[in-house]
Write a protein that holds these residues in place. Structure first.
Motif, mmCIF file in Angstrom:
data_model
loop_
_atom_site.group_PDB
_atom_site.id
_atom_site.type_symbol
_atom_site.label_atom_id
_atom_site.label_comp_id
_atom_site.label_asym_id
_atom_site.label_seq_id
_atom_site.Cartn_x
_atom_site.Cartn_y
_atom_site.Cartn_z
ATOM 1 N N GLY A 61 67.977 -9.583 104.065
ATOM 2 C CA GLY A 61 69.307 -9.318 104.605
ATOM 3 C C GLY A 61 70.367 -10.181 103.950
ATOM 4 N N ILE A 62 70.024 -11.444 103.706
ATOM 5 C CA ILE A 62 70.970 -12.352 103.042
ATOM 6 C C ILE A 62 71.201 -11.909 101.598
ATOM 7 C CG2 ILE A 62 71.414 -14.741 102.364
ATOM 8 C CD1 ILE A 62 69.552 -15.594 104.673
ATOM 9 N N VAL A 63 70.114 -11.520 100.915
ATOM 10 C CA VAL A 63 70.226 -11.064 99.527
ATOM 11 C C VAL A 63 71.085 -9.809 99.436
ATOM 12 C CG1 VAL A 63 68.931 -10.101 97.578
ATOM 13 C CG2 VAL A 63 68.044 -12.096 98.802
ATOM 14 N N ALA A 64 70.924 -8.905 100.403
ATOM 15 C CA ALA A 64 71.631 -7.624 100.366
ATOM 16 C C ALA A 64 73.126 -7.770 100.589
ATOM 17 C CB ALA A 64 71.038 -6.682 101.413
ATOM 18 N N ASP A 65 73.542 -8.746 101.410
ATOM 19 C CA ASP A 65 74.969 -8.883 101.725
ATOM 20 C C ASP A 65 75.308 -10.351 101.988
ATOM 21 O OD1 ASP A 65 77.592 -8.431 102.349
ATOM 22 O OD2 ASP A 65 77.207 -7.502 104.308
ATOM 23 N N PRO A 66 75.346 -11.176 100.944
ATOM 24 C CA PRO A 66 75.590 -12.611 101.139
ATOM 25 C C PRO A 66 76.868 -12.935 101.908
ATOM 26 C CG PRO A 66 74.828 -12.197 98.911
ATOM 27 C CD PRO A 66 75.102 -10.860 99.523
ATOM 28 N N PRO A 67 78.025 -12.275 101.624
ATOM 29 C CA PRO A 67 79.245 -12.652 102.341
ATOM 30 C C PRO A 67 79.144 -12.507 103.858
ATOM 31 C CG PRO A 67 79.792 -11.363 100.398
ATOM 32 C CD PRO A 67 78.309 -11.282 100.568
ATOM 33 N N ALA A 68 78.256 -11.638 104.324
ATOM 34 C CA ALA A 68 78.106 -11.445 105.769
ATOM 35 C C ALA A 68 77.572 -12.697 106.455
ATOM 36 C CB ALA A 68 77.182 -10.263 106.042
ATOM 37 N N TYR A 69 77.038 -13.622 105.670
ATOM 38 C CA TYR A 69 76.424 -14.824 106.245
ATOM 39 C C TYR A 69 77.209 -16.096 105.937
ATOM 40 C CZ TYR A 69 72.438 -11.758 106.990
ATOM 41 O OH TYR A 69 71.631 -10.727 107.408
ATOM 42 N N PHE A 70 78.385 -15.960 105.344
ATOM 43 C CA PHE A 70 79.153 -17.147 104.979
ATOM 44 C C PHE A 70 79.577 -17.970 106.199
ATOM 45 C CE2 PHE A 70 80.852 -15.551 100.601
ATOM 46 C CZ PHE A 70 79.563 -15.646 100.100
ATOM 47 N N ALA A 71 79.698 -17.330 107.350
ATOM 48 C CA ALA A 71 80.106 -18.048 108.564
ATOM 49 C C ALA A 71 78.911 -18.541 109.375
ATOM 50 C CB ALA A 71 80.984 -17.152 109.434
ATOM 51 N N ASP A 72 77.714 -18.241 108.911
ATOM 52 C CA ASP A 72 76.485 -18.658 109.591
ATOM 53 C C ASP A 72 76.113 -20.052 109.093
ATOM 54 O OD1 ASP A 72 73.723 -19.126 110.172
ATOM 55 O OD2 ASP A 72 73.411 -16.975 110.451
ATOM 56 N N ASP A 73 76.199 -21.048 109.959
ATOM 57 C CA ASP A 73 75.969 -22.427 109.533
ATOM 58 C C ASP A 73 74.595 -22.624 108.903
ATOM 59 O OD1 ASP A 73 78.467 -23.126 110.404
ATOM 60 O OD2 ASP A 73 77.792 -23.920 112.340
ATOM 61 N N VAL A 74 73.602 -21.899 109.393
ATOM 62 C CA VAL A 74 72.236 -22.068 108.899
ATOM 63 C C VAL A 74 72.035 -21.355 107.569
ATOM 64 C CG1 VAL A 74 69.800 -21.573 109.361
ATOM 65 C CG2 VAL A 74 71.286 -22.391 111.204
ATOM 66 N N ARG A 75 72.562 -20.141 107.451
ATOM 67 C CA ARG A 75 72.284 -19.306 106.284
ATOM 68 C C ARG A 75 73.369 -19.356 105.208
ATOM 69 N NH1 ARG A 75 70.235 -17.377 110.818
ATOM 70 N NH2 ARG A 75 68.127 -16.457 110.812
ATOM 71 N N ALA A 76 74.514 -19.956 105.517
ATOM 72 C CA ALA A 76 75.628 -19.958 104.568
ATOM 73 C C ALA A 76 75.285 -20.611 103.225
ATOM 74 C CB ALA A 76 76.847 -20.627 105.186
ATOM 75 N N PRO A 77 74.624 -21.773 103.194
ATOM 76 C CA PRO A 77 74.312 -22.369 101.880
ATOM 77 C C PRO A 77 73.485 -21.441 100.994
ATOM 78 C CG PRO A 77 74.020 -23.992 103.622
ATOM 79 C CD PRO A 77 74.219 -22.668 104.304
#
Length: 467
Positions: A43-59
């Motif tokens: 999910g992160i690979v498919a749409d990285p910007p969707a996780y930019f606000a997620d403190d855990v997954r943003a890096p």
């Protein structure tokens, strides 16, 4: 799951794979099964910007993200010094100012074509560092030491001075001293990047050496007029001096190679002509690693020069009365006015001398022409920069086809220069007229003193250039 599984899911090489590995282990520790972990990472690979606000997954998301290339609507403002510069070098400067991270640029009068940013190019960016805009030879630099010896003593000591240069310098790609030199820089933290950690021993073996290409160590006469000599705290007239030019050797080149490849992988959508201008954000792990490694290479390059000058002074039996040095392949965090507002930017000087108000620097000519100690005037338009030398007018291949040693030796003899070793690709004719280069930047620097080469040591012919 392992690294190969992460690559299969689309995680790119570099810091992303390490972050993904850590994230994977964290998810397994939380009790998720393989399918859930794969789904999370995919999910992160498919749409990285969707996780930019997620403190855990943003890096991880930021490390994976490959933004499409969108050039600036207008080029970042830049100005050229000097006339008749290579058209391709000018084009390279304009290309650099089209980058979305570019905020300002300047092109020095010694400019010629380089990888990505031209040699003589200065580029300010917004929170981003471009490995190839720093250069392959990170922290290539100058150092001048003036000794307590009159310049007129050189003529009677040429053999002795030549022997000192031969015994206390090393040139060539793999050159080392049989007994390693010692310097505190080797006690620093070399684990700031995997590259420097891996190559620490190699760097130590090359400590105090000069490499190849346009690198040199030379004895000459330094002259300053009465007023400037007084400001320097030395007597007016000619003094024996030592001038050196080199950088961070093979380790610095490897730092550039590794992180430029990572930058290009992050910006795979860059058009071909901008490939070598790929950048790393200083918010990301790769950018932070490169920045730390670059600064370590800066201190390592300075140590190389310090050791060259220390051992030569000891052999000469002379005391230093003046020391001046500067990087000219580096990036700095500086404050500049951009769009009417002062803010921090990253200033890359690739073959350019720092020339802030009152800042001292060295601009060399060729082996048969003078170099100059200068004081910066602090020109905002040049991003507080000046040229780093005379600048090449032809390629190394062209030089080998254009010159003969018989003609060059006559030219050197007429200039009173003894050449201990060098290749035909570094003879005076491959460089611009330093007088014209200096005349083109009188608004950037004041000349304080002059260095005239007398005995020159460079890498013998046949070695690949490191500069």
């Amino acid at each position: 799951m392992n690294i190969q599984d992460l690559l299969r899911l689309g995680v790119p090489q570099g810091d992303a794979i390490q972050l993904a590995n850590s994230h994977m282990r964290r998810l397994f520790a939380q009790g998720l099964d393989r399918a859930q972990v794969e789904a999370d990472i995919f999910g992160i690979v498919a749409d990285p910007p969707a996780y930019f606000a997620d403190d855990v997954r943003a890096p991880l998301a930021r490390a994976i993200y490959r933004p499409p290339f969108t050039p600036r609507a207008e080029l970042a403002p830049w100005r050229q010094w000097g006339e008749g510069l290579e058209a391709e070098a000018v084009k390279q400067m304009a290309n650099a100012c089209a980058l979305p991270v570019a905020v300002a640029g300047a092109l020095m009068p010694d400019a010629h074509v380089g990888y990505g940013l031209p040699i003589g190019g200065v580029l300010a960016t917004d929170n981003a560092v471009i490995p190839y805009a720093v250069g392959v030879d990170i922290a290539c630099r100058m150092k001048l030491t003036v000794y307590d010896r009159k310049g007129n003593t050189i003529a009677g000591q040429r053999d002795r001075l030549a022997n000192i240069l031969e015994s206390e310098t090393r040139f060539g790609m793999g050159c080392v001293f049989k007994q390693r030199r010692e310097h505190d820089v080797m006690d620093e933290d070399w684990t700031v990047s995997p590259v420097t950690q891996r190559l620490r021993d190699k760097a130590w073996s090359q400590l105090g050496t000069s490499g190849s290409g346009n690198h040199f160590v030379e004895f000459g006469a330094f002259t300053a007029d009465a007023a400037q000599a007084e400001a320097f705290g030395i007597e007016p007239g000619e003094h024996v001096a030592l001038l050196s030019h080199s950088g961070s050797r093979g380790t610095g080149a490897q730092v550039c190679d590794v992180y430029s490849k990572r930058a290009m992988a992050r910006h795979e959508h860059l058009p071909k002509e901008l490939k070598h201008l790929a950048w790393l954000s200083l918010d990301d792990a790769d950018g932070q690693e490169y920045w730390a490694a670059m600064n370590l290479m800066g201190r390592y390059a300075a140590a190389n020069h310090a050791l060259i000058h220390k051992h030569i002074a000891k052999k000469l039996g002379a005391d230093a009365i003046l020391d001046i040095e500067n990087h000219h392949n580096f990036a700095w965090k500086e404050r500049h006015v951009v769009n009417g507002e002062e803010r921090e930017v990253i200033v890359h000087r690739k073959g350019a001398t720092p020339a802030g108000a009152g800042v001292l620097g060295i601009i060399p000519g060729s082996m048969a022409s003078p170099g100059y100690v200068v004081r910066g005037k602090g020109s905002p338009e040049s991003l507080l920069s000046a040229s780093h030398g005379a600048g090449r007018v032809m390629s190394r291949t062209k030089a080998l086809q254009s010159f003969t040693w018989s003609a060059v030796k006559k030219q050197l003899a007429a200039a009173g220069v003894e050449l201990l070793s060098a290749g035909l690709d570094e003879v005076p004719g491959v460089y611009k007229d330093i007088a014209q280069v200096m005349a083109a930047q009188t608004d950037l620097v004041d000349v304080l003193g002059r260095f005239d080469p007398k005995l020159v040591k460079m890498c013998p012919a046949g070695e690949r250039a490191e500069d």
